[in-house]
Design a protein around this motif. Structure first.
Motif, PDB file in Angstrom:
ATOM      1  N   GLN A  75       8.486   6.100   1.315  1.00  0.00           N
ATOM      2  CA  GLN A  75       7.869   5.978  -0.008  1.00  0.00           C
ATOM      3  C   GLN A  75       7.158   7.274  -0.410  1.00  0.00           C
ATOM      4  OE1 GLN A  75       8.040   3.592  -2.426  1.00  0.00           O
ATOM      5  NE2 GLN A  75       9.672   2.796  -1.127  1.00  0.00           N
ATOM      6  N   GLN A  76       6.535   7.935   0.548  1.00  0.00           N
ATOM      7  CA  GLN A  76       5.917   9.231   0.241  1.00  0.00           C
ATOM      8  C   GLN A  76       6.992  10.293  -0.015  1.00  0.00           C
ATOM      9  OE1 GLN A  76       2.219  10.173   2.627  1.00  0.00           O
ATOM     10  NE2 GLN A  76       3.019   8.492   3.872  1.00  0.00           N
ATOM     11  N   TYR A  77       8.080  10.242   0.753  1.00  0.00           N
ATOM     12  CA  TYR A  77       9.180  11.192   0.566  1.00  0.00           C
ATOM     13  C   TYR A  77       9.767  11.074  -0.844  1.00  0.00           C
ATOM     14  CZ  TYR A  77      14.144  12.456   0.601  1.00  0.00           C
ATOM     15  OH  TYR A  77      15.391  12.940   0.260  1.00  0.00           O
ATOM     16  N   MET A 133       8.678  -0.717   9.392  1.00  0.00           N
ATOM     17  CA  MET A 133       7.424  -0.414   8.699  1.00  0.00           C
ATOM     18  C   MET A 133       7.130   1.083   8.701  1.00  0.00           C
ATOM     19  SD  MET A 133       5.190  -3.655  10.051  1.00  0.00           S
ATOM     20  CE  MET A 133       3.676  -3.021   9.346  1.00  0.00           C
ATOM     21  N   GLY A 134       7.420   1.738   9.830  1.00  0.00           N
ATOM     22  CA  GLY A 134       7.193   3.178   9.886  1.00  0.00           C
ATOM     23  C   GLY A 134       8.081   3.944   8.928  1.00  0.00           C
ATOM     24  N   THR A 135       9.343   3.519   8.834  1.00  0.00           N
ATOM     25  CA  THR A 135      10.277   4.183   7.929  1.00  0.00           C
ATOM     26  C   THR A 135       9.897   3.945   6.470  1.00  0.00           C
ATOM     27  OG1 THR A 135      12.039   3.921   9.566  1.00  0.00           O
ATOM     28  CG2 THR A 135      12.706   4.439   7.320  1.00  0.00           C
ATOM     29  N   THR A 155       6.570   5.933  -9.415  1.00  0.00           N
ATOM     30  CA  THR A 155       6.219   4.836  -8.510  1.00  0.00           C
ATOM     31  C   THR A 155       7.204   3.677  -8.640  1.00  0.00           C
ATOM     32  OG1 THR A 155       4.678   4.009 -10.196  1.00  0.00           O
ATOM     33  CG2 THR A 155       3.767   5.378  -8.437  1.00  0.00           C
ATOM     34  N   LEU A 156       7.645   3.382  -9.876  1.00  0.00           N
ATOM     35  CA  LEU A 156       8.598   2.297 -10.074  1.00  0.00           C
ATOM     36  C   LEU A 156       9.948   2.637  -9.459  1.00  0.00           C
ATOM     37  CD1 LEU A 156       9.341  -0.426 -11.269  1.00  0.00           C
ATOM     38  CD2 LEU A 156       9.845   0.713 -13.438  1.00  0.00           C
ATOM     39  N   ALA A 157      10.407   3.862  -9.660  1.00  0.00           N
ATOM     40  CA  ALA A 157      11.691   4.266  -9.088  1.00  0.00           C
ATOM     41  C   ALA A 157      11.641   4.263  -7.564  1.00  0.00           C
ATOM     42  CB  ALA A 157      12.082   5.651  -9.602  1.00  0.00           C
ATOM     43  N   ALA A 158      10.522   4.722  -7.000  1.00  0.00           N
ATOM     44  CA  ALA A 158      10.383   4.731  -5.542  1.00  0.00           C
ATOM     45  C   ALA A 158      10.382   3.320  -4.986  1.00  0.00           C
ATOM     46  CB  ALA A 158       9.092   5.454  -5.147  1.00  0.00           C
ATOM     47  N   ALA A 160       0.810  -1.222   0.000  1.00  0.00           N
ATOM     48  CA  ALA A 160       0.000   0.000   0.000  1.00  0.00           C
ATOM     49  C   ALA A 160       0.842   1.270   0.000  1.00  0.00           C
ATOM     50  CB  ALA A 160      -0.938   0.013   1.208  1.00  0.00           C
ATOM     51  N   ASN A 161       2.040   1.215   0.595  1.00  0.00           N
ATOM     52  CA  ASN A 161       2.796   2.451   0.812  1.00  0.00           C
ATOM     53  C   ASN A 161       3.104   3.208  -0.480  1.00  0.00           C
ATOM     54  OD1 ASN A 161       2.811   2.100   3.567  1.00  0.00           O
ATOM     55  ND2 ASN A 161       4.786   1.073   3.615  1.00  0.00           N
ATOM     56  N   VAL A 162       3.517   2.488  -1.526  1.00  0.00           N
ATOM     57  CA  VAL A 162       3.867   3.150  -2.785  1.00  0.00           C
ATOM     58  C   VAL A 162       2.643   3.789  -3.432  1.00  0.00           C
ATOM     59  CG1 VAL A 162       4.829   2.800  -5.090  1.00  0.00           C
ATOM     60  CG2 VAL A 162       5.790   1.578  -3.162  1.00  0.00           C
ATOM     61  N   ALA A 163       1.481   3.178  -3.222  1.00  0.00           N
ATOM     62  CA  ALA A 163       0.261   3.670  -3.865  1.00  0.00           C
ATOM     63  C   ALA A 163      -0.377   4.825  -3.110  1.00  0.00           C
ATOM     64  CB  ALA A 163      -0.748   2.523  -4.004  1.00  0.00           C
ATOM     65  N   LEU A 164       0.116   5.187  -1.940  1.00  0.00           N
ATOM     66  CA  LEU A 164      -0.553   6.210  -1.130  1.00  0.00           C
ATOM     67  C   LEU A 164      -0.713   7.553  -1.850  1.00  0.00           C
ATOM     68  CD1 LEU A 164       0.878   5.507   2.435  1.00  0.00           C
ATOM     69  CD2 LEU A 164      -1.421   5.030   1.591  1.00  0.00           C
TER      70      LEU A 164
END
Length: 517
Positions: A275-277, A268-270, A286-289, A19-23
């Protein structure tokens, strides 16, 4: 059989991480606030952490293979609903249900490893389980990033469906139906109270920094406190407690439990913040992240098997402290070097250090738990080991997310107040700007003449928020390291305590009548 158990765990670990990358995309699709994004990100952990103790005990009593099968079956509709959710609320509920499906299956994987292997073979099996699980948690962003290049955000929740089907087939084919299971009745009341405790605690932490939600946050935290008191009293009085406080008081058990909560929660927090950073501040695709986190997965998988040898040769305390040192170093890199113009090598270095730390510390944290309980209570040990990941992830991620939200909002509010045009900004526009980075992007698109200034302010506000979060994470890890250093025994002391626990459990089992057994 071990491959089947690891595959079941892989379904849970991937669902936890994708989910993190898709946020950012989810935020734009639903115009979601930072708090809503926090809840979506933590929803899976909430469902898993809230149910894992209860369902681990149910598996000990009624059949661990049955729990694996039910968990994989429930994960299928949960993933489908998440993938096609029409709004943020439905997505959050689907994530929670997906977490419950993992609560059915995930604790059972470690319980079966504990029941099927012993000694050094068990340590190696746990190292594989831990390293592959942790590696997949770090690999999840890459999978999600690749999908988001060609599909919408819903695809990240559908990707585990084929994996769940394969895990289901392998479980049916290779996992034995009954292995060292208990005949003790399950404390269902204690299980329900534990679900309320964890769910209320996580929701209270997430709502605490939100304007206008103070009453809800306080109410949730009061409910969590009351549920905690009821749970402890129930476990002290129950004939067959869900969570045996006699075992939980053992030094190796409770210190390892807290140590694991900090280790996996920090990871998990990091991952959630980073991912948002990478997308919001550095402008990664999204792929690079997702690819940026690969060094963490690679180092984790390489280091974890060596941590098993370190546990055998130097003891759990040395291995845990080595992992903590690497995690602190990774967080310091993130705090000092992950700015607006950060080069990728600094990003990779931070992830590598985090991966090394979790790879080193994950095995002893899980090994100490399973080694300090009788096999008949393997569900309690595995449930607690899973709580390390999931309650730790839910709480630490919620705390870091709350600090990110509070820092972002405060920073953007100060920026607006300092501009000459502050009086021209409507309350509605200001609320959208302060809500989340996605809200600021939406306003920038509506007012292109101010777009550059708005995005610059949003990036600065995000960096202010994530600096608070990383500083807090460093403090949490240092507290954990102090606890391990002073409270966990060295190698010889650890072996002596484990031998004493085994003798106590054998004597206690010998005192029970056949009817009790």
């Amino acid at each position: 059989m071990l491959a089947a158990l690891i595959l079941v765990a892989a379904v849970a670990n991937l669902n936890l991480a994708v989910a993190n990358v898709a946020l950012p995309d989810i935020g734009r699709a639903f115009d979601a606030s930072q708090t809503e994004l926090n809840l979506i990100a933590v929803g899976y952990s909430v469902g898993l952490a809230a149910s894992v103790l209860y369902l681990g005990a149910v598996g000990d009593r009624y059949g661990r293979k049955t729990m694996l099968v039910l968990g994989m079956l429930l994960s299928l509709p949960a993933s489908l609903v998440a993938g096609f959710a029409p709004n943020a609320e439905v997505l959050f509920v689907a994530r929670v249900v997906g977490g419950v499906s993992a609560g059915l299956a995930y604790p059972t994987t470690l319980a079966l490893i504990t029941a099927l292997w012993a000694g050094a073979a068990r340590t190696r099996a746990i190292a594989l389980w831990s390293s592959i699980g942790g590696g997949l948690t770090a690999l999840g962003p890459l999978v999600a990033g690749a999908l988001l290049e060609g599909f919408d955000w819903g695809s990240v929740f559908l990707v585990t469906i084929p994996l769940a089907l394969l895990a289901l087939l392998m479980t049916l084919a290779y996992v034995p139906s009954h292995v060292n299971e208990s005949t003790d009745p399950v404390d269902h009341f204690g299980g329900i109270v534990s679900v309320v405790l964890v769910g209320a605690l996580v929701l209270g932490i997430n709502f605490a920094p939100v304007d206008g939600m103070a009453a809800v946050a306080v109410s949730a935290l009061v409910i969590a406190l009351a549920a905690g008191v009821v749970f402890v009293l129930r476990q002290l009085r129950a004939r067959n407690p869900l969570f045996d406080l006699r075992i939980a008081r053992r030094r190796i058990f409770w210190v390892a439990a807290v140590a694991g909560i900090i280790v996996f929660g920090t990871l998990m927090g990091t991952m959630y913040i980073s991912q948002q950073y990478l997308q919001n501040v550095l402008g990664y695709s999204t792929l690079a992240a997702g690819s940026a986190a690969l060094p963490a997965a690679l180092v984790m998988v390489l280091v974890a098997p060596r941590s098993a040898r370190l546990v055998e040769s130097r003891g759990s305390r040395f291995t845990l402290l080595s992992g903590y040192l690497a995690i602190v170093a990774g967080l310091v890199v993130a705090l000092l070097w992950w700015g607006e113009g950060a080069e990728y090598w600094t990003v990779a270095l931070g992830f590598m250090l985090l991966g090394a730390g979790v790879g080193l510390a994950g095995t002893p944290a899980s090994h100490s738990l399973t080694g300090s309980v009788p096999v008949s209570r393997a569900g309690m040990a595995s449930g607690t080991a899973d709580l390390q990941r999931d309650l730790g992830g839910a709480i630490v991620q919620s705390v870091l997310g709350a600090l990110l939200t509070a820092g972002y909002t405060a920073s953007f509010a100060s920026t607006i107040a300092a501009t000459p045009q502050a009086s021209e900004v409507s309350e509605q526009t200001q609320a959208a700007l302060e809500k989340s980075f996605a809200g600021a992007v939406d306003i920038a698109e509506r007012y292109p003449q101010y777009a550059q200034a708005i995005i610059a302010a949003a990036r600065s506000a995000f960096l202010d928020g994530d600096s608070r979060a990383y500083a807090a994470a460093i403090g949490i890890v240092l507290i954990g390291a102090a606890l391990v250093y002073f409270a966990f025994p060295g190698r010889d002391g650890e072996r002596a305590l484990l031998a004493r626990y085994e003798a106590e459990d054998s004597a206690s089992d010998g005192d029970r009548t056949p009817a009790d057994r």
